[in-house]
Motif scaffolding. Structure first.
Motif, PDB file in Angstrom:
ATOM      1  N   ASN A  58      45.064  17.245 113.336  1.00 21.07           N
ATOM      2  CA  ASN A  58      45.810  17.465 112.096  1.00 21.07           C
ATOM      3  C   ASN A  58      45.552  18.845 111.504  1.00 21.07           C
ATOM      4  OD1 ASN A  58      47.090  14.962 112.215  1.00 21.07           O
ATOM      5  ND2 ASN A  58      45.464  13.955 111.055  1.00 21.07           N
ATOM      6  N   LYS A  62      48.509  21.615 110.885  1.00 19.74           N
ATOM      7  CA  LYS A  62      48.691  22.266 109.580  1.00 19.74           C
ATOM      8  C   LYS A  62      48.710  23.789 109.716  1.00 19.74           C
ATOM      9  CE  LYS A  62      46.046  23.068 105.455  1.00 19.74           C
ATOM     10  NZ  LYS A  62      44.712  22.906 104.913  1.00 19.74           N
ATOM     11  N   GLU A  63      47.771  24.324 110.473  1.00 26.84           N
ATOM     12  CA  GLU A  63      47.680  25.782 110.606  1.00 26.84           C
ATOM     13  C   GLU A  63      48.789  26.358 111.488  1.00 26.84           C
ATOM     14  OE1 GLU A  63      45.778  27.659 108.670  1.00 26.84           O
ATOM     15  OE2 GLU A  63      45.154  25.749 107.789  1.00 26.84           O
ATOM     16  N   LYS A  65      51.786  25.398 111.522  1.00 26.75           N
ATOM     17  CA  LYS A  65      53.029  25.398 110.739  1.00 26.75           C
ATOM     18  C   LYS A  65      53.170  26.627 109.846  1.00 26.75           C
ATOM     19  CE  LYS A  65      53.645  20.424 110.713  1.00 26.75           C
ATOM     20  NZ  LYS A  65      53.595  19.176 109.950  1.00 26.75           N
ATOM     21  N   GLU A  81      39.108  25.860 108.550  1.00 26.03           N
ATOM     22  CA  GLU A  81      39.428  24.513 108.074  1.00 26.03           C
ATOM     23  C   GLU A  81      38.483  23.468 108.660  1.00 26.03           C
ATOM     24  OE1 GLU A  81      41.600  23.457 105.628  1.00 26.03           O
ATOM     25  OE2 GLU A  81      41.631  25.620 105.267  1.00 26.03           O
TER      26      GLU A  81
END
Length: 122
Positions: A58, A62-63, A65, A81
């Protein structure tokens, strides 16, 4: 020490130095490996005593995107992260491959590999 890894995670994303790369996008592949001492007894069979590779996935999602010019920036953001989510991790290795980068001839992939080592930062 325990090692948890994800290998060959594939994404379609819009990274690239040239504006057209951020418009048309491309295929990417990520490998993530983390090394740590378990937070508790592994015999307890509890997820909170280890690193959940679904969380790692996940974080990568997220990164990926967030369009960036450099894949180095993406890989470093993934490491940042992971460190925030799992501060006990001793080492993080991220390999990010850009599949079929725009070159004048055939290139399978370009890649960056970034390693975070907690011992080196203390």
């Amino acid at each position: 020490m325990i090692t948890v890894s994800l290998n060959g995670v594939e994404f379609f994303a819009f990274h690239g130095f040239y504006p057209e790369e951020q418009l048309i996008g491309g295929q990417y592949q990520i490998n993530v490996e983390v090394v740590f001492e378990p937070a508790g007894e592994l015999a307890a069979d509890e997820l909170n005593y280890t690193v959940n590779y679904e969380v790692l996935y996940n974080i990568c999602c997220k990164e990926m995107k967030k369009p960036r010019k450099l894949i180095e920036t993406v890989a470093n953001s993934i490491i940042d992260e992971i460190k925030k989510h799992y501060p006990f991790i001793e080492r993080i290795d991220v390999s990010l491959k850009k599949m079929n980068p725009p070159m004048p001839g055939p290139v399978n992939y370009s890649a960056v590999n970034i390693t975070y080592n907690k011992a080196a930062t203390n």
